[in-house]
Design a protein around this motif. Structure first.
Motif, mmCIF file in Angstrom:
data_model
loop_
_atom_site.group_PDB
_atom_site.id
_atom_site.type_symbol
_atom_site.label_atom_id
_atom_site.label_comp_id
_atom_site.label_asym_id
_atom_site.label_seq_id
_atom_site.Cartn_x
_atom_site.Cartn_y
_atom_site.Cartn_z
ATOM 1 N N LEU A 42 29.479 148.637 133.947
ATOM 2 C CA LEU A 42 30.719 148.214 133.514
ATOM 3 C C LEU A 42 31.460 147.413 134.598
ATOM 4 O O LEU A 42 32.102 146.463 134.358
ATOM 5 N N ALA A 43 31.393 148.299 135.533
ATOM 6 C CA ALA A 43 32.263 147.941 136.858
ATOM 7 C C ALA A 43 31.683 146.566 137.308
ATOM 8 O O ALA A 43 32.594 145.872 137.634
ATOM 9 N N LYS A 44 30.155 146.607 137.461
ATOM 10 C CA LYS A 44 29.762 145.259 138.172
ATOM 11 C C LYS A 44 30.155 144.210 137.033
ATOM 12 O O LYS A 44 30.354 143.116 137.376
ATOM 13 N N LEU A 45 30.124 144.405 135.925
ATOM 14 C CA LEU A 45 30.255 143.245 134.858
ATOM 15 C C LEU A 45 31.847 142.813 134.912
ATOM 16 O O LEU A 45 31.888 141.640 134.620
ATOM 17 N N ARG A 46 32.580 143.531 135.148
ATOM 18 C CA ARG A 46 33.938 143.229 135.353
ATOM 19 C C ARG A 46 34.194 142.348 136.627
ATOM 20 O O ARG A 46 34.847 141.199 136.438
ATOM 21 N N GLU A 47 33.223 142.532 137.444
ATOM 22 C CA GLU A 47 33.454 141.718 138.647
ATOM 23 C C GLU A 47 32.731 140.226 138.202
ATOM 24 O O GLU A 47 33.351 139.363 138.747
ATOM 25 N N TYR A 48 31.728 140.387 137.675
ATOM 26 C CA TYR A 48 30.902 139.158 137.233
ATOM 27 C C TYR A 48 31.899 138.278 136.342
ATOM 28 O O TYR A 48 32.015 137.182 136.394
ATOM 29 N N LYS A 49 32.548 138.945 135.269
ATOM 30 C CA LYS A 49 33.676 138.377 134.254
ATOM 31 C C LYS A 49 34.531 137.623 135.477
ATOM 32 O O LYS A 49 35.133 136.544 135.277
ATOM 33 N N SER A 50 34.823 138.285 136.412
ATOM 34 C CA SER A 50 36.036 137.777 137.308
ATOM 35 C C SER A 50 35.793 136.556 138.017
ATOM 36 O O SER A 50 36.322 135.512 138.041
ATOM 37 N N ASP A 51 34.537 136.793 138.593
ATOM 38 C CA ASP A 51 33.898 135.468 139.216
ATOM 39 C C ASP A 51 33.763 134.486 138.349
ATOM 40 O O ASP A 51 33.758 133.173 138.748
ATOM 41 N N LEU A 52 33.268 134.590 137.008
ATOM 42 C CA LEU A 52 32.945 133.441 136.071
ATOM 43 C C LEU A 52 34.255 132.956 135.774
ATOM 44 O O LEU A 52 34.235 131.621 135.787
ATOM 45 N N ASN A 53 35.311 133.510 135.359
ATOM 46 C CA ASN A 53 36.717 133.076 135.103
ATOM 47 C C ASN A 53 37.164 132.286 136.489
ATOM 48 O O ASN A 53 37.607 131.273 136.110
ATOM 49 N N ASN A 54 36.883 132.562 137.567
ATOM 50 C CA ASN A 54 37.164 131.837 138.721
ATOM 51 C C ASN A 54 36.558 130.568 138.781
ATOM 52 O O ASN A 54 37.088 129.421 139.217
ATOM 53 N N LEU A 55 35.253 130.663 138.662
ATOM 54 C CA LEU A 55 34.449 129.460 138.570
ATOM 55 C C LEU A 55 34.708 128.301 137.458
ATOM 56 O O LEU A 55 35.075 127.276 137.529
ATOM 57 N N LYS A 56 35.394 129.086 136.262
ATOM 58 C CA LYS A 56 35.494 128.118 135.181
ATOM 59 C C LYS A 56 36.848 127.397 135.533
ATOM 60 O O LYS A 56 36.913 126.193 134.982
ATOM 61 N N SER A 57 37.795 128.144 136.031
ATOM 62 C CA SER A 57 38.839 127.608 136.397
ATOM 63 C C SER A 57 38.821 126.424 137.358
ATOM 64 O O SER A 57 39.576 125.397 137.315
#
Length: 195
Positions: A42-57
């Motif tokens: 879940l910690a890794k997934l939070r990082e991935y979600k953060s990266d994905l949100n940055n990429l989306k923006s």
């Protein structure tokens, strides 16, 4: 060139959507695992979600800049006969935008690869847990069978002990009968010989 950019933007958008779907699936799988493994995933997934949100923006920002640029280019083409009069500054910005898009695309591919590896790891862990569960169930069945064998051995011991007692008792009875018979024969012989 504009067509290629649109194609790149749509490819990146599709990649972002795929990545988001994979993250959601991984999140569901991670939540069904044991607590110690679940926390790490879940910690890794939070990082991935953060990266994905940055990429989306970043993608939205570049897409809006590109659409503004496309509208500007359309105005220039319709208003001017010479389409080659785009300034060097605008070309530089377009090249930077294209470069950023390529970098974003590479990051998305890398994130997707990492997510697939994590998903494979999760599947592997689930298979191991299933095998361990089967082993535990088999061990429990074996324990019950051994318990039954132990009961049978106890019954057999009791039967053998009873048989041994009966044999000893029968030996004493036969020995007593033989002694009585020998004494009787001796008495009979004694009385017959003494007459």
């Amino acid at each position: 060139m504009r067509k290629q950019k649109r194609q790149k933007f749509s490819e990146i958008k599709a990649g972002l959507d795929d990545a988001e779907s994979l993250i959601r699936k991984m999140d569901l799988e991670a939540r069904s695992l044991q607590p110690n493994v679940k926390a790490v995933l879940l910690a890794k997934l939070r990082e991935y979600k953060s990266d994905l949100n940055n990429l989306k923006s970043e993608h939205k920002r570049l897409a809006s800049a590109n659409s503004n640029q496309a509208a500007r280019d359309d105005l220039l083409e319709s208003g001017m006969a010479d389409a080659m009069s785009v300034s060097a500054n605008q070309r530089g910005r377009l090249m930077m935008s294209t470069e950023r898009l390529n970098e974003s695309s590479d990051r998305i591919k890398e994130s997707r690869r990492t997510m697939l590896e994590t998903e494979e790891l999760g599947v592997s862990i689930l298979q191991d847990l299933h095998q361990q569960r089967q082993s535990l169930l088999h061990a429990n069945d074996t324990k019950e069978q051994l318990h039954g064998v132990d009961d049978n051995i106890s019954k057999s011991k009791k039967i053998l002990t009873n048989m041994s007692r009966r044999m000893s008792r029968n030996k004493w009875i036969i020995s007593s009968i033989i002694v009585v018979l020998v004494v009787a024969i001796a008495l009979i012989l004694y009385f017959k010989l003494s007459k």
